[in-house]
Design a protein around this motif. Sequence first.
Motif, PDB file in Angstrom:
ATOM      1  N   ARG A  17       0.836  -1.207   0.000  1.00 54.40           N
ATOM      2  CA  ARG A  17       0.000   0.000   0.000  1.00 54.40           C
ATOM      3  C   ARG A  17       0.872   1.259   0.000  1.00 54.40           C
ATOM      4  N   ARG A  18       1.919   1.270   0.837  1.00 55.63           N
ATOM      5  CA  ARG A  18       2.803   2.435   0.903  1.00 55.63           C
ATOM      6  C   ARG A  18       3.513   2.673  -0.427  1.00 55.63           C
ATOM      7  N   ASP A  19       3.733   1.593  -1.168  1.00 53.71           N
ATOM      8  CA  ASP A  19       4.405   1.708  -2.461  1.00 53.71           C
ATOM      9  C   ASP A  19       3.433   1.992  -3.604  1.00 53.71           C
ATOM     10  N   GLY A  20       2.176   2.250  -3.256  1.00 53.09           N
ATOM     11  CA  GLY A  20       1.224   2.723  -4.254  1.00 53.09           C
ATOM     12  C   GLY A  20       0.246   1.713  -4.798  1.00 53.09           C
ATOM     13  N   SER A  21       0.271   0.476  -4.297  1.00 49.00           N
ATOM     14  CA  SER A  21      -0.654  -0.537  -4.803  1.00 49.00           C
ATOM     15  C   SER A  21      -2.079  -0.272  -4.313  1.00 49.00           C
ATOM     16  N   THR A  22      -3.033  -0.613  -5.152  1.00 50.16           N
ATOM     17  CA  THR A  22      -4.449  -0.647  -4.757  1.00 50.16           C
ATOM     18  C   THR A  22      -4.799  -2.105  -4.529  1.00 50.16           C
ATOM     19  N   ILE A  23      -5.426  -2.395  -3.391  1.00 50.19           N
ATOM     20  CA  ILE A  23      -5.627  -3.789  -2.987  1.00 50.19           C
ATOM     21  C   ILE A  23      -7.075  -4.041  -2.628  1.00 50.19           C
ATOM     22  N   LEU A  24      -7.616  -5.139  -3.161  1.00 53.31           N
ATOM     23  CA  LEU A  24      -8.907  -5.672  -2.737  1.00 53.31           C
ATOM     24  C   LEU A  24      -8.625  -6.912  -1.914  1.00 53.31           C
ATOM     25  N   LEU A  25      -9.089  -6.924  -0.678  1.00 52.86           N
ATOM     26  CA  LEU A  25      -8.761  -7.989   0.259  1.00 52.86           C
ATOM     27  C   LEU A  25     -10.009  -8.709   0.734  1.00 52.86           C
ATOM     28  N   ILE A  26     -10.108  -9.995   0.409  1.00 48.81           N
ATOM     29  CA  ILE A  26     -11.134 -10.857   1.001  1.00 48.81           C
ATOM     30  C   ILE A  26     -10.462 -11.645   2.113  1.00 48.81           C
ATOM     31  N   GLU A  27     -11.043 -11.651   3.296  1.00 51.43           N
ATOM     32  CA  GLU A  27     -10.366 -12.309   4.402  1.00 51.43           C
ATOM     33  C   GLU A  27     -11.357 -12.666   5.507  1.00 51.43           C
ATOM     34  N   HIS A  28     -11.195 -13.866   6.079  1.00 54.11           N
ATOM     35  CA  HIS A  28     -12.019 -14.267   7.214  1.00 54.11           C
ATOM     36  C   HIS A  28     -11.498 -13.678   8.523  1.00 54.11           C
ATOM     37  N   ASP A  29     -10.225 -13.341   8.539  1.00 47.81           N
ATOM     38  CA  ASP A  29      -9.632 -12.755   9.739  1.00 47.81           C
ATOM     39  C   ASP A  29     -10.082 -11.294   9.838  1.00 47.81           C
ATOM     40  N   VAL A  30     -11.187 -11.081  10.536  1.00 49.94           N
ATOM     41  CA  VAL A  30     -11.780  -9.745  10.615  1.00 49.94           C
ATOM     42  C   VAL A  30     -10.831  -8.758  11.283  1.00 49.94           C
ATOM     43  N   LYS A  31     -10.084  -9.230  12.272  1.00 49.96           N
ATOM     44  CA  LYS A  31      -9.133  -8.351  12.955  1.00 49.96           C
ATOM     45  C   LYS A  31      -8.083  -7.845  11.969  1.00 49.96           C
ATOM     46  N   LEU A  32      -7.602  -8.715  11.094  1.00 46.71           N
ATOM     47  CA  LEU A  32      -6.623  -8.316  10.084  1.00 46.71           C
ATOM     48  C   LEU A  32      -7.222  -7.283   9.141  1.00 46.71           C
ATOM     49  N   VAL A  33      -8.448  -7.521   8.698  1.00 48.50           N
ATOM     50  CA  VAL A  33      -9.116  -6.599   7.773  1.00 48.50           C
ATOM     51  C   VAL A  33      -9.305  -5.230   8.421  1.00 48.50           C
ATOM     52  N   MET A  34      -9.794  -5.229   9.640  1.00 47.51           N
ATOM     53  CA  MET A  34     -10.069  -3.957  10.311  1.00 47.51           C
ATOM     54  C   MET A  34      -8.789  -3.172  10.585  1.00 47.51           C
TER      55      MET A  34
END
Length: 255
Positions: A199-216
């Motif tokens: 993200r810091r290097d400029g990427s746009t990311i779509l993240l699907i994840e069950h780990d809600v803590k990681l997502v938040m």
Amino acid sequence: MTILLEARGIGKNFGGVQALRDVSLTIRRGEIYGLIGPNGAGKTTFFNVLTGLYSADSGQVDFDGRRLNLGAPHEVVKAGIARTFQNIRLFANMSALENVMVGCHSRSRAAVIGAVLRDRKTREEEARILRRARDLLRYVGIESRAFDLARHLSYGDQRRLEIARALATEPKLLALDEPAAGMNATETAALKSLIGALRRDGSTILLIEHDVKLVMGLCDRVAVLDYGEKIAEDVPAAVRKNPKVIEAYLGAAHA
């Protein structure tokens, strides 16, 4: 931030089951956008529609100012969307370096004749691809495993390799399908650090994840699906408190 991707009214049926129902969302350039929901909510179906593995029954997706040809994976990659898979899909009997080079070749210009005759232009491009693959292995932290077969890597390193291969296609949007699935706490922490660096290097990311803590902890905005419908979309703090989201995950009594 400008809008990179806009999905409008996406619907997908499997026989009599409506897996997605009028799902709309926007992803802005440079953000990490999370997509969560209980099991069977439609997350992976949406992912598969977006990346061309499924054709949508309704709706459309505009990406980087153009209409995306849903149902054509090679066109999706060409447009600039790369993905990883919930179940790792590497070339098990190829080295880590070779796996990343496969991704680089999606942007190569060498024709069949050049590949056969090994002309100067083709050799120069192969050298560039080799350098790029090494750089990406270094970026994700597994350069020392470059010549190891993919099947001999640890689970966490295989996940990193899959991300490196996706990055090799030079995506404008990197779509990660449950990258932390099966990881231990140490591996998950390393993954979080890598996604933050992307993200810091400029990427746009779509993240699907069950780990809600990681997502938040990672995402700028989060959308929530339940039974194929979008029930929330907001910044993580607001989504965490949304009664519909709490009900979807924990039941009406908790909400």
